[in-house]
Design an enzyme around this catalytic site. Structure first.
Site, PDB file in Angstrom:
ATOM      1  CB  SER A   6      -0.959   0.015   1.188  1.00  0.00           C
ATOM      2  OG  SER A   6      -2.039  -0.862   0.960  1.00  0.00           O
ATOM      3  CE  LYS A   9      -4.719   1.553  -0.769  1.00  0.00           C
ATOM      4  NZ  LYS A   9      -3.986   0.345  -0.333  1.00  0.00           N
ATOM      5  CB  SER A  66      -4.528   1.774   3.738  1.00  0.00           C
ATOM      6  OG  SER A  66      -3.622   1.252   2.799  1.00  0.00           O
TER       7      SER A  66
END
Length: 326
Positions: A6, A9, A66
Site C-alpha cells: 500500500s 497509494k 488505506s
C-alpha cells in the site's frame, strides 16, 4: 526492487493532490463508485457501488484508511480506468526522478511487474511534503470515519511520537510490513523508508532506529534564503548605467550535514565574471553550489539582484573600447 504493497497509494494520493492543486478537481467533486471499486478486496473505506462520494472523503480513505476501494474510485475518476491511471503513475514517477519503480495498479495489491525501491519512496515522500503542503496535514490525521465506520491510521508512530506527521504503511504477504515515515523536529525534517519487515512492531522499531540515528548524527541548516545576495558575488557590468551588479539566489539553499562538518562545506559560484546590460532583476546568469568535498549538497540558480538599464550612447562607446582592451 521490492513490492510496495500500500505504499503504492502514496503515488495515487500524489496525483490526486496534483489534480486538486492545478484546478482539475476539487474536494467537493462527487465521484461515482463503480462495481470494480466496490468489489476491490483488502483494506477498505467501505464505499458502496452506485453511490457518489466526495473527492475529499476518498482521498482521506486512501491516505488514512488505506482503502483499496477508494484508490480504485479515484483512479477511475481521474483517468477513466485504473489501467490508464497506472500509466499516469509511471509517467509521474519518471518526471520526479523515481528511476526504479513500475506501477500496475493504484492500490498496491500484488501484480506481476509492480515494484519500487526505498529510494524512490523517499523521493515521492519528499515531493508530497514539498509540493502539496496544503493537503499534507491529512497524513497526520489519526482516524477517519466514513459510512459510520471509524478506522484508525495504520501509522502507529503518529500515536507515539508527536514529531511524526506521516506518511504511509503497507502490507501484503509478498511485501511484508512497510512504512514510509517523516518527522519534523525544530524545523529539521527527516524521511525514513522501511520495507520488507516481518511484523507491524518490527517496521515501527526499525523506523524509530533510523529516526534516532538521523537526529543524533545529522543537522539541517538554511545557508541562504531565496533572494539573498551572495557574498563576493559582485560582477562587472558593461554598457549599463551602473558598472556592477550583485548576484542573488533564486531558491533557498538548505543542507543536511553530518554533525561537526559545518566548517567543511564550501560555496562555489559558477557565473560569468562580466555581464552586458541591459539586465533585469531575476535574470538567471549562473549557479551556486554548496559542496562537502566532491559532493553537491545543494544548488540554486543565481540571478542578478537589481535592474541595470542600458547606459547612454557615450557610456556604451567608452565601454565598447574598454572591453576590447580588457
Amino acid at each position: 526492487r521490492l513490492p510496495p504493497a500500500s505504499l503504492t497509494k502514496m503515488m495515487t494520493a500524489y496525483i490526486a493532490e496534483r489534480e486538486l492543486a492545478e484546478g482539475r478537481a476539487s474536494m467537493d467533486d462527487l465521484v461515482p463508485i463503480s462495481v470494480k471499486a466496490w468489489q476491490t478486496g483488502g483494506s477498505r473505506t467501505f464505499v458502496r457501488e452506485g453511490t457518489e462520494v466526495r473527492f475529499e472523503d476518498l482521498l482521506k480513505g486512501v491516505i488514512i484508511q488505506s482503502g483499496n476501494d477508494a484508490s480504485v474510485a479515484l483512479a477511475e475518476y481521474l483517468a477513466g480506468s485504473e489501467e490508464v491511471f497506472a500509466d499516469l503513475m509511471n509517467q509521474t514517477a519518471v518526471s520526479i526522478g523515481m528511476t526504479g519503480s513500475q506501477f500496475k495498479n493504484s492500490t498496491g495489491l500484488p501484480a506481476e511487474g509492480h515494484y519500487t525501491t526505498a529510494r524512490d519512496m523517499a523521493i515521492l515522500a519528499a515531493r508530497t511534503i514539498s509540493d502539496y503542503p496544503e493537503t499534507y496535514s491529512i497524513y497526520a490525521e489519526k482516524s477517519f470515519t466514513y459510512n459510520n465506520i471509524r478506522q484508525a491510521n495504520r501509522n502507529t508512530l503518529l500515536f507515539r511520537d508527536p514529531t511524526v506527521d506521516g506518511l504511509k504503511t503497507g502490507h501484503t504477504q509478498e511485501a511484508g510490513y512497510c512504512l514510509v515515515a517523516s518527522a519534523n523536529r525544530d524545523g529539521f525534517r527527516l524521511i525514513s523508508v522501511v520495507m520488507g519487515t516481518d511484523s507491524e512492531k518490527a517496521r515501527e522499531q526499525e523506523t524509530t532506529k533510523l529516526m534516532q540515528y538521523g537526529y543524533r548524527y545529522f543537522s539541517g541548516k538554511t545557508l541562504f534564503e531565496a533572494g539573498a545576495e551572495l557574498p563576493q558575488s559582485t560582477r562587472k557590468v558593461w554598457f549599463g548605467q551602473s558598472d556592477s551588479v550583485e548576484l542573488m539566489t533564486t531558491e533557498p539553499l538548505y543542507v543536511t550535514l553530518p554533525l561537526g562538518r559545518e566548517s567543511s562545506i564550501q560555496a562555489t559560484l559558477d557565473a560569468p565574471d562580466t555581464l552586458d546590460a541591459p539586465l533585469n532583476q531575476g535574470d538567471v546568469v549562473g549557479t551556486v553550489r554548496i559542496m562537502l568535498g566532491d559532493r553537491v549538497l545543494a544548488e540554486s540558480p543565481v540571478a542578478v539582484a537589481s535592474d541595470i538599464p542600458q547606459g547612454g550612447l557615450f557610456k556604451r562607446l567608452i565601454d565598447f573600447v574598454m572591453k576590447l582592451l580588457a
